[in-house]
Design a protein around this motif. Structure first.
Motif, PDB file in Angstrom:
ATOM      1  N   PHE A   1      39.361  45.453  50.749  1.00  0.00           N
ATOM      2  CA  PHE A   1      40.252  45.599  49.603  1.00  0.00           C
ATOM      3  C   PHE A   1      39.588  45.001  48.382  1.00  0.00           C
ATOM      4  N   GLY A   2      39.959  45.508  47.208  1.00  0.00           N
ATOM      5  CA  GLY A   2      39.319  45.097  45.976  1.00  0.00           C
ATOM      6  C   GLY A   2      40.192  44.264  45.062  1.00  0.00           C
ATOM      7  N   GLU A   3      41.486  44.129  45.394  1.00  0.00           N
ATOM      8  CA  GLU A   3      42.414  43.358  44.569  1.00  0.00           C
ATOM      9  C   GLU A   3      43.471  42.745  45.464  1.00  0.00           C
ATOM     10  N   LEU A   4      44.064  41.652  45.033  1.00  0.00           N
ATOM     11  CA  LEU A   4      45.124  41.023  45.812  1.00  0.00           C
ATOM     12  C   LEU A   4      46.317  41.956  46.000  1.00  0.00           C
ATOM     13  N   GLU A   5      46.565  42.818  45.009  1.00  0.00           N
ATOM     14  CA  GLU A   5      47.679  43.760  45.126  1.00  0.00           C
ATOM     15  C   GLU A   5      47.475  44.705  46.312  1.00  0.00           C
TER      16      GLU A   5
ATOM     17  N   ALA B   1      34.578  41.239  38.765  1.00  0.00           N
ATOM     18  CA  ALA B   1      35.438  41.461  37.600  1.00  0.00           C
ATOM     19  C   ALA B   1      36.469  40.346  37.421  1.00  0.00           C
ATOM     20  N   GLY B   2      36.289  39.220  38.110  1.00  0.00           N
ATOM     21  CA  GLY B   2      37.228  38.114  37.969  1.00  0.00           C
ATOM     22  C   GLY B   2      38.452  38.236  38.853  1.00  0.00           C
ATOM     23  N   ASN B   3      38.471  39.246  39.713  1.00  0.00           N
ATOM     24  CA  ASN B   3      39.590  39.400  40.635  1.00  0.00           C
ATOM     25  C   ASN B   3      39.154  38.958  42.031  1.00  0.00           C
ATOM     26  N   TRP B   4      40.083  38.958  42.969  1.00  0.00           N
ATOM     27  CA  TRP B   4      39.770  38.605  44.353  1.00  0.00           C
ATOM     28  C   TRP B   4      39.544  39.875  45.152  1.00  0.00           C
ATOM     29  N   GLU B   5      38.557  39.855  46.010  1.00  0.00           N
ATOM     30  CA  GLU B   5      38.328  40.964  46.922  1.00  0.00           C
ATOM     31  C   GLU B   5      38.065  40.385  48.298  1.00  0.00           C
ATOM     32  N   GLY B   6      38.037  41.239  49.286  1.00  0.00           N
ATOM     33  CA  GLY B   6      37.809  40.739  50.627  1.00  0.00           C
ATOM     34  C   GLY B   6      37.981  41.792  51.693  1.00  0.00           C
TER      35      GLY B   6
ATOM     36  N   LEU C   1      39.663  37.572  54.836  1.00  0.00           N
ATOM     37  CA  LEU C   1      38.560  36.909  54.153  1.00  0.00           C
ATOM     38  C   LEU C   1      38.644  37.245  52.669  1.00  0.00           C
ATOM     39  N   LEU C   2      38.621  36.234  51.825  1.00  0.00           N
ATOM     40  CA  LEU C   2      38.714  36.413  50.366  1.00  0.00           C
ATOM     41  C   LEU C   2      37.519  35.776  49.676  1.00  0.00           C
ATOM     42  N   TRP C   3      37.085  36.413  48.596  1.00  0.00           N
ATOM     43  CA  TRP C   3      36.061  35.808  47.742  1.00  0.00           C
ATOM     44  C   TRP C   3      36.241  36.341  46.332  1.00  0.00           C
ATOM     45  N   PRO C   4      35.772  35.595  45.323  1.00  0.00           N
ATOM     46  CA  PRO C   4      35.919  36.058  43.945  1.00  0.00           C
ATOM     47  C   PRO C   4      35.035  37.274  43.698  1.00  0.00           C
ATOM     48  N   GLY C   5      35.621  38.300  43.088  1.00  0.00           N
ATOM     49  CA  GLY C   5      34.879  39.517  42.773  1.00  0.00           C
ATOM     50  C   GLY C   5      34.164  39.409  41.441  1.00  0.00           C
TER      51      GLY C   5
END
Length: 51
Positions: free
Chosen positions: A29-33, A11-16, A5-9
């Motif tokens: 997780f807090g970043e795509l990396e 800080a402008g990054n993706w989290e999920g 599951l992903l959503w925009p965080g």
């Protein structure tokens, strides 16, 4: 099998969250990396499970 599951965080990054469909466990997780690193680490575990 995993559900991601992903959503925009904020800080402008993706989290999920990654959810293990078998156990129901959720891994945030807090970043795509972080997601990519987790997937890379667990791809070998998954191939061993299915063998």
């Amino acid at each position: 099998m995993y559900l991601v599951l992903l959503w925009p965080g904020e800080a402008g990054n993706w989290e999920g969250r990654i959810k293990d469909a078998k156990t129901g466990a959720e891994i945030p997780f807090g970043e795509l990396e972080e997601l990519m690193s987790w997937l890379e680490t667990h791809k070998n575990d998954e191939s061993r499970r299915s063998a």
